[in-house]
Write an enzyme that holds these catalytic residues in place. Structure first.
Site, PDB file in Angstrom:
ATOM      1  N   LYS A  35       0.846  -1.205   0.000  1.00 43.68           N
ATOM      2  CA  LYS A  35       0.000   0.000   0.000  1.00 43.68           C
ATOM      3  C   LYS A  35       0.880   1.253   0.000  1.00 43.68           C
ATOM      4  CE  LYS A  35      -0.204  -0.408   5.010  1.00 43.68           C
ATOM      5  NZ  LYS A  35      -0.908  -1.071   6.118  1.00 43.68           N
ATOM      6  N   TYR A 254      17.134  29.563   7.930  1.00 44.87           N
ATOM      7  CA  TYR A 254      15.934  30.255   8.429  1.00 44.87           C
ATOM      8  C   TYR A 254      15.921  30.337   9.947  1.00 44.87           C
ATOM      9  CZ  TYR A 254      13.750  29.989   3.810  1.00 44.87           C
ATOM     10  OH  TYR A 254      13.451  30.123   2.487  1.00 44.87           O
TER      11      TYR A 254
HETATM   12  C1  LIG Z   1      -0.180  -2.070   6.704  1.00 43.55           C
HETATM   13  C2  LIG Z   1      -0.735  -3.375   7.097  1.00 43.55           C
HETATM   14  C3  LIG Z   1       0.092  -4.484   7.302  1.00 43.55           C
HETATM   15  C4  LIG Z   1       1.612  -4.405   7.278  1.00 43.55           C
HETATM   16  O1  LIG Z   1       2.079  -3.827   8.480  1.00 43.55           O
HETATM   17  P1  LIG Z   1       3.661  -3.655   8.753  1.00 43.55           P
HETATM   18  O2  LIG Z   1       3.735  -3.155  10.144  1.00 43.55           O
HETATM   19  O3  LIG Z   1       4.143  -2.645   7.767  1.00 43.55           O
HETATM   20  O4  LIG Z   1       4.258  -4.985   8.548  1.00 43.55           O
HETATM   21  C5  LIG Z   1      -0.503  -5.718   7.539  1.00 43.55           C
HETATM   22  N1  LIG Z   1      -1.854  -5.822   7.600  1.00 43.55           N
HETATM   23  C6  LIG Z   1      -2.674  -4.768   7.434  1.00 43.55           C
HETATM   24  C7  LIG Z   1      -4.137  -4.967   7.526  1.00 43.55           C
HETATM   25  C8  LIG Z   1      -2.146  -3.513   7.185  1.00 43.55           C
HETATM   26  O5  LIG Z   1      -2.969  -2.472   7.033  1.00 43.55           O
END
Ligand SMILES: *Cc1c(COP(=O)(O)O)cnc(C)c1O
Length: 361
Positions: A35, A254
């Site tokens: 994702k 800055y």
């Molecule tokens: C993002 C996510 C993961 C992966 O989590 P990590 O901590 O990056 O390994 C697994 N399951 C779901 C439902 C997620 O949303």
């Protein structure tokens, strides 16, 4: 020459990290989580490199469609499911799998006609974000069993809230709540994220769902990736575009929040928060110039940041600078900036050019 500010993505490190997930849970299928554009690495390139994954998980429809249009053929799971009835046409059209986490989504399926969709029923075992209540499981399963739009058998999943803290017993409680309502039904299950995979063997079920570990970052607050035999995938790099000699008491950048304690050389690096480097990284945050660790000084600006070159007086314009990567863990930069590696990786912006190494095994 184009701007030297680059994210170099090591795809062989990505494949190595997938093999580490497999080594921890050899009996499980792997849903690689890609994702948010593959945690900022480029979801299509990541999916192509992870041909060994059994499925991919993304948050939403657009992310899934991007992968399908690029020719990715493995199962793709929509972790947030869908919100609107007409989304189901896209889910079918692109042959996606759906997480159902709310009774509302079942009513969408009741009205849907057409080919059956593979479903993951998500239980809320204590995170209290998405998921049906454990007490609703048997009722929901009965409901799903009767729907033409649902491919059988359904699979069951939950998500861990505190697995990144190895001392916290929330994880064991979540597993107990999950097992209490799922051990009787003979369906495939999935619990583990990266932290679950690395630290909680009881969460390894039919499917594991590694995310951050694939990108070579530790999910734990108190460890670095190398301790888990994970290899950094992204190197964020740039170069020096100026080296200036300043005098004692000169303010830098800055707000003049940093003043030179003595006469000293200051390097200017072509990267800033407009590229995704965190503006909150304070003076003292390490930066590698010619491979040597030097402190960032003053405020990070949109396009540039400054470094104290006293320990590397020979540094000159065009010399390479690494902001994070194998030799400088992103976890360390994240801690300095008051955030987590996940956020820094996702935040690298469009202005940075991406270069992919070792695409073919
Ligand atoms: C993002 C996510 C993961 C992966 O989590 P990590 O901590 O990056 O390994 C697994 N399951 C779901 C439902 C997620 O949303």
């Amino acid at each position: 020459m184009t701007r030297a500010t680059r994210a170099v993505i090591n795809l062989s490190a990505l494949r190595h990290n997938l093999s580490i997930a497999r080594r921890h849970a050899p009996g499980s299928h792997i849903m690689a989580i890609i994702k948010a554009n593959g945690y900022g690495h480029g979801s299509v390139a990541v999916a192509q490199a992870l041909a060994q994954a059994d499925a991919f998980g993304v948050a939403c429809l657009d992310e899934a469609i991007t992968l399908r249009e690029a020719g990715i053929s493995q199962p793709i799971v929509l972790l947030e499911g869908v919100v609107h009835a007409d989304d189901l046409n896209l889910v079918r059209g692109y042959q996606l799998e759906l997480v159902i986490h709310h009774p509302h989504q079942i009513s969408l399926l009741e009205q849907a006609k057409g080919k059956a969709i593979p479903i993951w029923l998500k239980l809320d075992t204590g995170m209290h974000r998405l998921g049906i209540k454990p007490t609703q499981v048997s009722e929901m399963l009965q409901c799903l069993n009767q729907l033409e739009a649902v491919a059988q058998p359904v699979r069951l999943m939950t998500h861990l809230a505190n697995a990144d803290d190895r001392q916290d017993d929330t994880t064991s409680q979540q597993v107990a709540r999950f097992d209490a309502v799922t051990s009787e039904v003979n369906l495939q299950t999935s619990i583990a994220n990266s932290a679950g995979i690395l630290a909680w063997p009881a969460t390894h079920r039919d499917w594991i769902r590694p995310g951050i570990m694939l990108y070579g970052v530790s999910p734990f607050v108190d460890s670095l990736a190398a301790e888990h035999d994970l290899q950094s995938v992204m190197t964020l790099q740039s170069e020096l575009i100026a080296v200036n000699q300043h005098q004692q008491d000169d303010p830098i950048g800055y707000g003049g929040s940093y003043r030179c304690p003595v006469d000293m050389p200051v390097g200017v690096v072509a990267i800033g928060y407009g590229d995704g480097y965190p503006r909150h990284a304070p003076t003292g945050t390490p930066v590698l110039v010619n491979g040597k660790r030097l402190p960032l000084i003053g405020r990070v600006s949109m396009d540039m940041l400054c470094v104290d070159l006293r320990e590397c007086p020979s540094a000159g314009v065009g010399d390479p600078v690494v902001l994070w990567g194998a030799a400088l863990p992103v976890e360390e930069i994240a801690r300095r900036a008051g955030t987590i590696g996940y956020e820094l990786l996702c935040q690298v912006t469009q202005r940075v050019s991406f270069e992919y190494l070792h695409g073919n095994p």
